[in-house]
Structure formats: C-alpha cells, structure tokens
Write a protein that holds these residues in place. Structure first.
Motif, short mmCIF file in Angstrom:
data_model
loop_
_atom_site.label_atom_id
_atom_site.label_comp_id
_atom_site.label_asym_id
_atom_site.label_seq_id
_atom_site.Cartn_x
_atom_site.Cartn_y
_atom_site.Cartn_z
N MET A 1 45.86 28.17 32.18
CA MET A 1 44.70 29.18 32.71
C MET A 1 44.16 29.58 31.44
N SER A 2 42.92 29.70 31.56
CA SER A 2 41.78 30.40 30.31
C SER A 2 42.28 31.77 30.26
N VAL A 3 41.81 32.07 29.18
CA VAL A 3 41.92 33.78 28.84
C VAL A 3 40.92 34.62 29.84
N GLN A 4 39.60 34.05 30.21
CA GLN A 4 38.70 34.45 30.98
C GLN A 4 39.42 34.79 32.48
N GLN A 5 39.93 33.94 32.94
CA GLN A 5 40.65 33.74 34.48
C GLN A 5 41.61 34.71 34.36
N ASP A 6 42.41 34.74 33.14
CA ASP A 6 43.71 35.67 33.10
C ASP A 6 43.19 37.01 33.26
N LYS A 7 42.06 37.30 32.62
CA LYS A 7 41.30 38.59 32.60
C LYS A 7 41.02 39.21 34.06
N HIS A 8 40.36 38.34 34.86
CA HIS A 8 40.05 38.47 36.12
C HIS A 8 41.27 38.77 37.25
N ASN A 9 42.33 38.15 36.94
CA ASN A 9 43.42 38.09 37.42
C ASN A 9 44.33 39.57 37.37
N VAL A 10 43.73 40.37 36.64
CA VAL A 10 44.28 41.87 36.32
C VAL A 10 43.89 42.64 37.45
N SER A 11 44.53 42.90 38.53
CA SER A 11 44.26 43.78 39.75
C SER A 11 45.23 44.78 39.98
N LEU A 12 44.83 45.64 40.76
CA LEU A 12 45.72 46.57 41.10
C LEU A 12 47.22 46.24 41.86
N GLU A 13 46.96 45.13 42.56
CA GLU A 13 48.08 44.59 43.40
C GLU A 13 49.15 43.91 42.61
N TRP A 14 48.35 43.47 41.36
CA TRP A 14 49.10 42.48 40.51
C TRP A 14 49.81 43.54 39.53
N ILE A 15 49.26 44.51 38.97
CA ILE A 15 49.99 45.47 38.33
C ILE A 15 51.05 46.39 39.04
N LYS A 16 50.78 46.45 40.21
CA LYS A 16 51.89 47.07 41.08
C LYS A 16 53.05 46.14 41.25
N GLY A 17 52.83 45.15 41.46
CA GLY A 17 53.68 44.05 41.72
C GLY A 17 54.77 43.76 40.38
N GLU A 18 53.97 43.92 39.29
CA GLU A 18 54.74 43.56 37.92
C GLU A 18 55.53 44.94 37.91
N LEU A 19 55.25 46.09 38.08
CA LEU A 19 55.82 47.20 37.80
C LEU A 19 56.72 47.62 38.78
N ASP A 20 56.94 46.83 39.76
CA ASP A 20 57.74 47.34 40.99
C ASP A 20 59.30 47.50 40.48
N GLY A 21 59.69 48.66 41.00
CA GLY A 21 61.11 49.03 40.87
C GLY A 21 61.00 50.36 39.66
N PHE A 22 59.83 50.50 39.36
CA PHE A 22 59.63 51.62 38.39
C PHE A 22 59.44 53.12 39.13
N ALA A 23 60.58 53.79 39.23
CA ALA A 23 60.66 54.82 40.14
C ALA A 23 59.64 56.12 39.72
N ASP A 24 59.24 56.00 38.45
CA ASP A 24 58.11 57.07 37.85
C ASP A 24 56.59 56.22 37.72
N LEU A 25 56.58 55.26 38.49
CA LEU A 25 55.20 54.78 38.70
C LEU A 25 54.45 55.42 39.65
N ILE A 26 53.22 55.97 39.21
CA ILE A 26 52.55 57.03 40.15
C ILE A 26 51.28 56.05 40.56
N ASP A 27 51.04 55.93 41.80
CA ASP A 27 49.61 55.21 42.22
C ASP A 27 49.03 56.37 43.13
N ARG A 28 47.76 56.84 42.68
CA ARG A 28 47.12 57.79 43.39
C ARG A 28 45.50 57.38 43.63
N THR A 29 45.04 57.99 44.83
CA THR A 29 43.52 57.74 44.88
C THR A 29 42.81 58.93 44.91
#
Length: 452
Positions: A1-29
């Motif tokens: 996967m290219s670097v440019q494609q890697d950048k576009h795949n950084v999304s809210l869902e992906w970040i929350k999936g990677e940090l799943d299990g962090f009890a101190d993770l705050i998700d606010r709107t």
C-alpha cells in the motif's frame, strides 16, 4: 500500500478500532447551530486546559466550521497529513484527533504532569529515573503511558469500595500478558466486597488466594519504571487512586531481589549485586540461629580458637545465648521502628546515637558479648540489602523462626528450617506461576498471550 493510500485510511473508525480497550479514550461530538465536529483523545496524556482553551472554546466563538478548520489546521503544532503509524504515535503522545468537514487533523494538546511528582523514597537507586508514583491516578497513568507508547497497552477501570468508591486501573500488554492470569485477576476483583479501600497493600491481601502466607506474592512498588518494565515482561499492573504505589503480578521470589539498577549496570555487575542480596538474606536468616547453635549445642563445629573466642566474649553474660540474641535483635527492631516513626529531622540522629550508646553500655555492663554486637549489626545491614520493603519485613520475621528452632534443636533445627523453607517456596504459586523459579524467564506470558 502506498503512503498516500495509507493517509486516506486514517479515519475515526480506524482510530477507535486501534485504540479499542483504552478505558481513558474519550470520543466526543461538539454540536452547534452552524455545524459539528468530532474529537478523539486519550484523557490521561492530554492537557484538559489546552483542549478547552484552544480547541473547544474557539469552536463555539467562531461560529463557522470552515473558519474553525482553517484556524486548527494552521495552528502551530497541528499535524494534518500523516500515516497510520504516525497517527497512532501522535494519539499515544497526547494529540487530539479532530474531524472537521471530513478533514482529519491532529492538534497538539500533550499534557506533562510534573508538579506533584516527587522523588522515590522507598526504592532509591544510584542511576536511572528518580520520579515516583503519586496519589493521583491520572498523573500515574501519564507517567506510565509516556514510557510505554504502544497500542497493545490496554487499561480497564473499576470502582472498589462501597464507601470509599476507590478508582482502580488494571494495565497490561495484550500481546504479552498471560490471559489465564488476567482472567483470574478479573474474577477476584469483580467478586471483591469491601467498604473502604485506601492502600495497595489492602488490595494485595484481598486478591491473594493464600491468607496465611508469610512471603509476598505481588510486588508493591512506587517506581513507574519498574511498572513499565514488568508490563513489558507480560505482567499485570494495578493502580489505585489516592495512593502512590502500584501492584505488579504475578511475581516470583527472584523478583523481590531485583533493583532497577541491575538493568542499567553491566550484566556481570548486575548479577553480582543480586548475589550480594541473596547472601544478605541468608545471613539475616541463619546468623542468629548459627550463633546460638555454636555457643549452646555444637561448639565442636568450628575451630578451637573460634570456640574459645566466642566463649571468652560471653564470660560475663549471665543468661543463655538464645536470650542474649533475642534481646539484641528486639532492641534492633525497636531502633528500626523508631527511625520510621520519629520526625525525619531527628530520626537518623536519634537512632544512630541510641544504637551506639546501647551497644557500648550493654557490652561494658557484661550483658552481651562483643561478638553479639557484630552479629546483630551484620544482620541489620544484610536485611536492608533487599530492594523491596515487603520482602524485607517478611525476612525480618522469619529469622525468629530459625532462631527458635536453633534454641530448641540446635543445628538439627536449623537444617530442618532450611529444608522446610525451601519446600514451602517450591509449593507456592503466584497466580499459577511457580514462585521459587530463581531465574525468571524473559517476557513472561509472551507465548501464552500469543496463543490466546
């Protein structure tokens, strides 16, 4: 996967999936009449004042999401174009992820807790970090996460105590931890019923399966670097709010004689220092008992000159050697406890002068022999070689068991105690781990963690 494609795949869902299990993770709107934004951050490593002053307040003041996006993206320190790996590193460092009109950027809101962090007092070392855990759980998590920036470091929180409502955090590296240990710990913590929980020592007693034990099976430490090192070894750390100590488990007998200095020194030097501590433990346990044996039961074991020397030093002592040893050891215990209770300004001076005066006076009066003073001093010094206080206290108590056995059975009693103590150590388990494994295998639980 290219670097440019890697950048576009950084999304809210992906970040929350990677940090799943962090009890101190705050998700606010943040919602306003003119639009909304999403933000995600890790609370324990983020400065709440910076977040409020430079992120939340300007959003409501500007009244336009486009203007706010331009403000955030041009703010010094903001990262907009980044890869997945860098995005995770930024989040673990204390950056805030913002999603503004489908534009994702990372705002620098790193929080560094420095005020209130004091130097270690119970586990001092000559090299390495000197900061100690505090009574604030958020500060402790900050110090640990700054040292252990990995997505595999997971945290679970719970509240224990019907009255105290003490916040408890359980930390572990999910790729290294032994899941059977973690499951056993969760079961014990969830079934724990207590009104007030104020110290890690209390919690350590509650979660222990052996209520009549004499030796500790979990490390209680004030050093965040020791916690981080043990997390990397696949162990579990428990942090309590309102107390400046952490529990590390499972722990074996060898762990209690390891100082953080050993990891800094050359391997040969580190092993030599650990050997000194093991010898110190043997001296603490055996010296008083062997002295009683040689003077009252088996003087023929040593050379004639040594036996006559010991006999000459006790010529004026009016009572048996067991009473002599017991009285001097108790006097040393009194001085040690007094040094802990007295004010720090006068404690060391008062106990040092008191020890010198008592030793000289007892010898001059013929109540104890000169060799007895040397022996008690050696026992006291060797006991203080143990880096962790809980093990040091246990060894202080155990030496009286050896002393009583020597007074009753002589050398046979000492041998029986040594064999019995070794059998006791071999029988013990710390959350399923063999307690008397002298040479600890590196990366405990790595294989088991990978299998689960």
């Amino acid at each position: 996967m290219s670097v440019q494609q890697d950048k576009h795949n950084v999304s809210l869902e992906w970040i929350k999936g990677e940090l799943d299990g962090f009890a101190d993770l705050i998700d606010r709107t943040l919602v306003a009449p003119f639009g909304q934004i999403n933000l995600i951050y890790i609370k324990s490593v983020t400065d709440s004042q910076t977040l409020s002053r430079h992120v939340i307040t300007p959003f409501y003041e500007m009244g336009d999401t486009n203007a706010y996006r331009d403000y955030i993206t041009t703010y010094p320190g903001t990262e907009e174009e980044t890869t997945k790996d860098v995005a995770i590193e930024l989040m673990l460092s204390g950056y805030v992820l913002l999603s503004i009109n489908d534009v994702i950027c990372f705002f620098d809101a790193m929080g560094t807790e420095s005020s209130g962090v004091s130097e270690t007092s119970a586990e001092s070392i000559s090299q390495g970090p000197s900061d100690a855990l505090t009574e604030d759980l958020a500060v402790n998590l900050n110090m640990i996460r700054r040292r252990y920036q990995s997505t595999n470091l997971k945290m679970e929180t719970m509240v224990i105590g019907d009255v105290s409502k003490t916040k408890v955090a359980i930390l572990y590296d999910i790729s290294r931890v032994d899941h059977s240990v973690l499951a056993e710990l969760r079961e014990k913590m969830n079934t724990l019923e207590v009104d007030i929980l104020q110290a890690t020592g209390e919690l350590e007693k509650f979660i222990s399966s052996d209520k009549l034990r004499i030796l500790p099976k979990s490390i209680i430490t004030e050093r965040p670097d020791r916690v981080v090192f043990n997390l990397s070894e696949g162990k579990v750390a428990i942090l309590l709010d309102t107390t400046g100590y952490a529990i590390v488990l499972p722990s074996i007998f060898n762990d209690f004689f390891t100082s953080m200095d050993d990891k800094i020194q050359f391997p040969i030097v580190g092993r030599f220092l650990k050997l000194l501590r093991i010898i110190g433990v043997c001296m603490t346990l055996w010296l008083p008992a062997i002295y009683v044996t040689l003077t009252s039961y088996n003087p023929e074991i040593v050379r004639v000159q040594v036996a006559l020397l010991i006999s000459g030093s006790r010529a004026t002592v009016p009572y048996p050697s067991f009473v002599e040893v017991f009285l001097m050891l108790m006097m040393m215990e009194f001085l040690t406890e007094a040094s802990l209770r007295l004010p720090k300004a006068i404690g060391p001076t008062a106990t040092t002068v008191g020890g010198l005066i008592l030793g000289q006076a007892a010898t001059a009066a013929g109540l104890v022999g000169n060799i007895m003073i040397i022996l008690v001093s050696a026992v006291a010094i060797s006991n203080f070689l143990i880096p962790l206080n809980m093990m040091s206290l246990s060894i202080r108590v155990l030496k009286y068991v050896f002393l009583i056995a020597a007074a009753v059975l002589g050398m046979v009693g000492v041998v029986v105690c040594v064999v019995g103590f070794a059998m006791y150590l071999c029988k013990q388990r710390s959350f399923g781990q063999p307690y008397f494994r002298l040479f600890f295998l590196d990366n405990l639980g790595k294989k088991k963690g990978g299998e689960h």
